[in-house]
Design an enzyme around this catalytic site. Structure first.
Site, short mmCIF file in Angstrom:
data_model
loop_
_atom_site.label_atom_id
_atom_site.label_comp_id
_atom_site.label_asym_id
_atom_site.label_seq_id
_atom_site.Cartn_x
_atom_site.Cartn_y
_atom_site.Cartn_z
CD GLN A 132 -13.08 -1.99 -0.67
OE1 GLN A 132 -12.22 -1.91 0.19
NE2 GLN A 132 -14.28 -2.49 -0.44
CB CYS A 188 -13.98 1.18 -0.20
SG CYS A 188 -13.31 2.85 0.02
NE ARG A 213 -3.85 0.62 1.86
CZ ARG A 213 -5.08 0.68 2.37
NH1 ARG A 213 -5.32 1.38 3.47
NH2 ARG A 213 -6.08 0.04 1.79
NE ARG A 247 -10.19 -5.25 0.37
CZ ARG A 247 -9.41 -4.25 0.83
NH1 ARG A 247 -9.97 -3.19 1.37
NH2 ARG A 247 -8.09 -4.29 0.70
CG HIS A 252 -8.33 0.10 -2.91
ND1 HIS A 252 -7.54 -0.99 -2.60
CD2 HIS A 252 -9.02 0.39 -1.75
CE1 HIS A 252 -7.74 -1.34 -1.34
NE2 HIS A 252 -8.63 -0.52 -0.81
CG ASP A 264 -13.55 6.40 -1.13
OD1 ASP A 264 -13.58 6.18 0.11
OD2 ASP A 264 -12.50 6.32 -1.80
N1 NVA Z 1 -9.92 6.70 -1.43
C1 NVA Z 1 -9.54 6.24 -0.12
C2 NVA Z 1 -9.76 4.77 -0.01
C3 NVA Z 1 -9.43 4.20 1.35
C4 NVA Z 1 -9.59 2.73 1.41
C5 NVA Z 1 -8.09 6.60 0.16
O1 NVA Z 1 -7.25 6.42 -0.75
O2 NVA Z 1 -7.79 7.07 1.26
N1 CP Z 2 -11.16 -0.17 2.34
C1 CP Z 2 -9.88 -0.21 2.78
O1 CP Z 2 -8.94 -0.44 2.02
O2 CP Z 2 -9.75 -0.03 4.12
P1 CP Z 2 -8.38 0.16 4.93
O3 CP Z 2 -7.83 1.50 4.55
O4 CP Z 2 -8.80 0.08 6.38
O5 CP Z 2 -7.44 -0.95 4.55
#
Ligand code: NVA
Ligand code: CP
Length: 315
Positions: A145, A271, A115, A299, A142, A233
């Site tokens: 997800q 998500c 990540r 997930r 992502h 989101d």
């Molecule tokens: N768009 C959000 C998704 C988190 C799972 C982010 O990148 O923070």
């Molecule tokens: N939806 C998602 O990826 O959640 P986290 O940021 O908690 O991993």
């Protein structure tokens, strides 16, 4: 062992089976992973511990709750083990290259999930790793997800093919993965977002070239009308500057009036993590149309299928 021996490339048995983005897959391959995920959710195929002895390393350069725990618990349910790495604690944070990190980790573990911020970090890791690399979220996409989300939609509303999914909010990494999913799973995607926060032009252009049925507008009511699912989101993604986002995105909040424009049996999807009172009202996310907890649960099941695919022998 002499030092130069350590950095010699390991004899490659073929290109590793990376899971980087949905646009790189055949639709049938993604569909196969969804079906495998459904089987794992039913408890099938776990008694043989298919990933016994395998080790997954997870690198987190951003926070996580779901991704971290669902990958760890999924890997353990398959018989494997995990090593969790905080990017800030790694030499990468002091200037070791992504390529060198990829080469070294490939000597210790069987699969790497990352990540990170820049999508190019993911791509560089995949280029130099000799084990499969999984995208656990970048600033651009992502995909893990989306596998969980397609699965959750289908559990509630049946096959997603030819259905209408509406997005209301930021044209962010999740929106980009929804666009790629719309092409691969054959559904219509209607995106409502501010002009300033449209999804990346190259992702939209790719979808158009593939014959994807994607509409983008700044009118949420028009985009949601008659939809089978309404998705949103956070307004401020990890790494975003929060300058004017709340003002720009306020008209795109998913509330009961917006949900009322969708089909009566439409589902609400997110998500997570959610910000009640911002991108969605508490009434909607905690209401009867919300399937967010199933998305979160899936997930784990869908990533078990992704891990199995990545670590299976035949490329
Ligand atoms: N768009 C959000 C998704 C988190 C799972 C982010 O990148 O923070
Ligand atoms: N939806 C998602 O990826 O959640 P986290 O940021 O908690 O991993």
């Amino acid at each position: 062992m002499p030092l130069d021996r350590v950095m010699e490339p390991r004899p490659a048995s073929g290109v590793p089976r990376h899971f980087l983005d949905l646009d790189q897959f055949d639709a049938a391959e993604l569909r196969g992973m969804i079906e495998q995920a459904k089987a794992y959710k039913r408890g099938e195929g776990l008694d043989v511990r298919p990933l016994d002895g395998k080790i997954l390393a997870m690198i987190f350069e951003k926070p996580s709750t779901r991704t971290r725990v669902s990958f760890e618990s999924g890997m353990k349910r398959l018989g494997g083990e995990v090593v969790i790495l905080n990017g800030a604690d790694m030499q990468i944070d002091r200037g070791e290259t992504v390529a060198d990190t990829a080469r070294v980790l490939s000597r210790y573990v069987d699969c790497i999930m990352i990540r990170t911020f820049e999508h190019s970090t993911l791509q560089e890791l995949a280029e130099y790793a000799t084990v499969p690399v999984i995208n656990g979220l970048t600033d651009r996409t992502h995909p893990c997800q989306l596998m969980a989300d397609v699965m959750a939609f289908e559990e509630h509303r049946g096959p997603v093919k030819d259905r209408v999914i509406a997005w209301s909010g930021d044209g962010n990494n999740m929106a980009a993965s929804w666009i790629q999913a719309a092409v691969k799973f054959g559904f219509q995607l209607r995106i409502a977002c501010p002009e300033e926060l449209r999804p990346p032009a190259d992702v939209l252009a790719w979808a158009q070239a593939q014959g994807g049925r994607i509409e983008v507008s700044s009118n949420p009511q028009a985009m949601v009308r008659g939809a089978d699912a309404v998705v949103t989101d956070t307004w401020v993604s990890m790494g975003d500057e929060d300058t004017n986002r709340h003002n720009l995105l306020a008209p795109f909040q998913v509330d009961r009036h917006l949900m009322a424009a969708a089909k009566p049996d439409a589902v609400f999807m997110h998500c997570l993590p959610a910000h009640r009172g911002e991108e969605v009202t508490a009434e909607v996310i905690d209401g009867p149309q919300s399937i967010v907890w199933d998305e979160a649960e899936n997930r784990m099941h869908s990533q078990m299928a992704i891990l199995s695919w990545c670590l299976s022998e035949t490329p």
